[in-house]
Design an enzyme around this catalytic site. Structure first.
Site, PDB file in Angstrom:
ATOM      1  CB  SER A 182      -8.734   0.957   5.442  1.00  0.00           C
ATOM      2  OG  SER A 182      -9.259   2.246   5.571  1.00  0.00           O
ATOM      3  CE  LYS A 200      -3.968   1.831   2.601  1.00  0.00           C
ATOM      4  NZ  LYS A 200      -4.849   1.598   3.775  1.00  0.00           N
ATOM      5  CB  SER A 259      -7.833   3.809   2.704  1.00  0.00           C
ATOM      6  OG  SER A 259      -7.126   3.117   3.721  1.00  0.00           O
TER       7      SER A 259
END
Length: 472
Positions: A180, A80, A156
């Site tokens: 997320s 990420k 996210s």
């Protein structure tokens, strides 16, 4: 042999050991696939091909000599965009960090993955500083859902979910501060594991640190277990994890659920199950048939939205507190609005919210532990997402601005467990009548991720992960 693009990490490791595949050819296949996926769905913030090829070559040499460092040696793993990886810029999905310099060292998660021989080949998209449960940002634009590119993959960690579900490696990193990991896992059809807060070593540098847990996005429960087994290893920069016992997550995947007491919760005390309510009874039957005792029971939780919102806004107020005006104009307007709401709060409001989170946590601890009249529970099965994936677009943050004015209003089954710091998982549960993935959620007592893996593996055997048809 199946395409290496959709082999699990466990299957890749077996093929490497048998010298039927090499990490080099698998990486090249993944990079080639990623080009088409990026053009169609935009899940990648960076593809670090040169460094990844060096890592794959080194892994190939070890495997050729039967000196594998771990099951993940030579396995492509996407990271990420807010993870600190040595040699790569960390932009947090934000134009404010567009010109960030390469990092000088690895954070704990990539450090343990690197030591295990994993090939960290790319970085995945996310919203600005991870502030919401969708996956658009001023820096990277829109990321599409692999089941329908006009829809959001959730956030996210949306780029990570898209990567694994389109064949761009079997694993990707995620972080979960309000859902997320679990939201994009549910909306993309992936397995998403949220560890207990503090289970995975971290540098505790994020303003949302008391809410955030790390974990993987995967196409296989067993792969997720291997990832957690590696990334939960102690790191000297985080003294908390050094004192924790580390269960055998991999063995847990084959342990079954016989003898476990599982609470079937339809509302977690206050929420509407919505779209995937029908999945709960099906999943409960699978667990009962596998030997678990499944009892309908609601935890004594309450709708602590105001407290969560205060913690969330306060965190972003801190994140932007020292940001010059000429940089702040580059941020997502929604993030700035969240920070402004935090700046307007009374200084004691965040502390009161933290206290309410602790009360919520103790209520859930008591529910699992039981009392003289109740034996308690080893696990809870509950809804995952009450709504289908939303249309992807800047500022398109809700399916109904009256019923769901904020993103946390349509994620009522995720953020409470960030407040309680509980481990959990989004487990795929087939495809809904609307043609999009469904999912159920498992929540366990603190530091019992092994129990989550036991039940998740049983559910996966009954409802295997389904690859989006356009990318199969």
């Amino acid at each position: 042999m199946p395409s290496p693009l959709f082999m699990t990490a466990t299957e890749l490791a077996a093929a490497y050991r048998a010298h039927k595949l090499s990490p080099v050819e698998v990486l090249e296949a993944v990079i080639d696939r990623a080009a088409g996926v990026q053009e169609a769905l935009n899940p990648f913030a960076l593809i670090d091909a040169a460094a990844a090829r060096d890592a794959a070559e080194a892994s190939h040499a070890r495997l050729r000599d039967n000196q594998a460092l771990s099951v993940l040696d030579g396995v492509p793993v996407a990271m990420k965009d807010n993870v600190q990886v040595k040699g790569q810029p960390r932009r947090h999905g934000s134009r404010m960090y567009e010109h960030a310099a390469p990092e000088a060292e690895d954070a704990p998660v990539p450090a343990t993955l690197r030591a295990a021989g994993a090939v960290m080949w790319s970085r995945t998209t996310m919203p600005d500083l991870g502030w919401k449960a969708l996956n658009d940002s001023p820096l990277y634009g829109l990321t599409g859902n692999p089941w329908n590119p006009k829809l959001s993959p959730g956030g996210s960690s949306g780029g990570s979910a898209v990567a694994v579900m389109t064949g761009c490696g079997p694993l990707a990193s995620g972080g979960d501060g309000g859902g997320s990991i679990r939201v994009p896992a549910a909306w993309c059809g992936a397995v998403g594991i949220k560890g207990t807060t503090g289970r995975v070593p971290t540098l505790f540098e994020a303003a949302t640190a008391t809410l955030v847990s790390n974990g993987p996005l995967a196409r296989s429960v067993l792969d997720a277990a291997h990832y957690m087994a590696i990334t939960c290893r102690p790191d000297p920069r985080d003294p908390i994890t050094g004192a924790l016992q580390l269960p055998d997550f991999v063995a847990a995947c084959g342990a079954g659920v016989a003898g476990l007491r599982i609470a079937l919760s339809r509302t977690i005390g206050f929420a509407e199950a919505g779209r995937d309510a029908h999945c709960l009874d099906q999943a409960a039957k699978v667990l009962r048939d596998a030997g678990a005792t499944v009892v309908e029971a609601e935890p004594p939780l309450w709708h602590a939205e105001a407290a969560f919102a205060a913690m969330w806004h306060s965190a972003h107020a801190l994140s932007l507190a020292d940001t010059p005006a000429d940089r702040m104009v580059l941020a997502d307007p929604g993030l700035v609005d969240s920070a402004r709401q935090g700046w307007r709060l009374d200084p004691g409001t965040d502390r009161k919210a933290q206290m309410e989170a602790n009360k919520l946590m103790r209520a859930l601890i008591g529910f699992f532990a039981g009392s003289g009249t109740s034996p308690g529970f080893d696990l809870m099965l509950c809804p995952m997402m009450p709504v289908a994936p939303l249309t992807s677009g800047h500022g398109l943050d809700t399916p109904d601005c009256v019923k769901y004015p904020n993103w946390w209003d349509w994620t009522n089954f995720t953020w409470p467990f960030n407040m309680t710091r509980s481990p959990g998982a989004s487990v795929p549960w087939g495809v809904h009548a609307d043609g999009l993935p469904s999912a159920v959620q498992l929540i366990a007592p603190h530091f019992r991720e092994d129990t989550v893996f036991r039940a998740a593996a049983v559910l996966e055997a009954a409802q295997p992960v389904v690859v989006p048809p356009a990318w199969a």
